[in-house]
Design an enzyme around this catalytic site. Sequence first.
Site, PDB file in Angstrom:
ATOM      1  N   SER A 232       0.857  -1.198   0.000  1.00 39.72           N
ATOM      2  CA  SER A 232       0.000   0.000   0.000  1.00 39.72           C
ATOM      3  C   SER A 232       0.883   1.234   0.000  1.00 39.72           C
ATOM      4  O   SER A 232       2.008   1.198   0.529  1.00 39.72           O
ATOM      5  CB  SER A 232      -0.869   0.014   1.264  1.00 39.72           C
ATOM      6  OG  SER A 232      -1.536   1.257   1.395  1.00 39.72           O
TER       7      SER A 232
ATOM      8  N   TYR B 261      -1.410  -0.597  10.497  1.00 37.40           N
ATOM      9  CA  TYR B 261      -1.537  -1.011   9.095  1.00 37.40           C
ATOM     10  C   TYR B 261      -0.394  -0.410   8.271  1.00 37.40           C
ATOM     11  O   TYR B 261       0.261  -1.113   7.490  1.00 37.40           O
ATOM     12  CB  TYR B 261      -2.896  -0.561   8.555  1.00 37.40           C
ATOM     13  CG  TYR B 261      -3.111  -0.833   7.085  1.00 37.40           C
ATOM     14  CD1 TYR B 261      -3.431  -2.123   6.635  1.00 37.40           C
ATOM     15  CD2 TYR B 261      -3.011   0.181   6.136  1.00 37.40           C
ATOM     16  CE1 TYR B 261      -3.639  -2.373   5.286  1.00 37.40           C
ATOM     17  CE2 TYR B 261      -3.220  -0.064   4.789  1.00 37.40           C
ATOM     18  CZ  TYR B 261      -3.534  -1.339   4.363  1.00 37.40           C
ATOM     19  OH  TYR B 261      -3.742  -1.589   3.025  1.00 37.40           O
TER      20      TYR B 261
END
Length: 248
Positions: free
Chosen positions: A143, A156
């Site tokens: 990501s 995350y």
Amino acid sequence: MGEFEGRVAIVTGSTSGIGEATARSLVATGAKVVVNSSSSIEAGEVLASELGTSACYHRADVSSEEECTGLVDAALEAFGRLDILVNNAGYTQVIPHRDLDAVTEEVFRRIMDVNVFGTWYLSRAAVPALKASGDGNIINITSIAGLIAGGSCIPYAVSKAGLNHLTRLMANVLGPEIRVNAVAPGLVETPWTETWDALHAAVADRAPLGRSGTSEDCGEAVLGILRAGYQTGDVVVVDGGLTLGAIG
Ligand code: NAD
């Protein structure tokens, strides 16, 4: 003959979103695919049966080393070889970054267990078969949260930064038999982000390409890496230019 005829892939977390689109793209190019998820078993079985003899479904929670070994064994049993591993399964919770106290140890550990340990366990279990392939590929779906100070929560973002570096570290030691790369998406329209309307609007406003990504955009990036035979240790950003940060 399809472009990737004869190749066998595992795509983790492939019952929806980016994983499903990647599995479909691979099958469209002639590859065989093991569809996987930890909980949405029915969706996995439906997708595998839709893809016919080119696919099978195997349930496994990637945070379990034992289940990762079982997933590699299932691919070898079903199709006799393994050429491509797409580590796509992921987990997060939405927690404002400023709210440090909302990050419980349990949440932090679960995110690391699925995203980092899951990728580590499965990649390590797959290495012997990928080496035997002669053209092995590991592609980690990370990501942009692993590249900039953003994302759904701090754990995350930390997990995805770890995966971007794990990509480089494994690429450094697994060549020439195995290439290791990552696709780092920006915001993508998937079940994961379906209620994030304000964020999609902000991305449409700010990204040079004027929209959020689609799962198919990410599947295309995976195919691009498979085609690019001299590329390893790379983190390919697929964010419509969102992180360019350009003004003007
Ligand atoms: P999704 O919710 O559509 O898919 C997630 C998949 O992972 C599902 O199939 C789910 O069953 C599976 N999964 C979850 N935990 C698992 C586990 N422990 N073991 C095996 N499978 C498990 O979400 P998505 O948006 O397609 O996300 C896929 C990947 O893309 C994730 O790694 C996510 O971090 C990454 N990503 C998504 C976006 C986005 O905007 N959607 C942006 C950047 C990165």
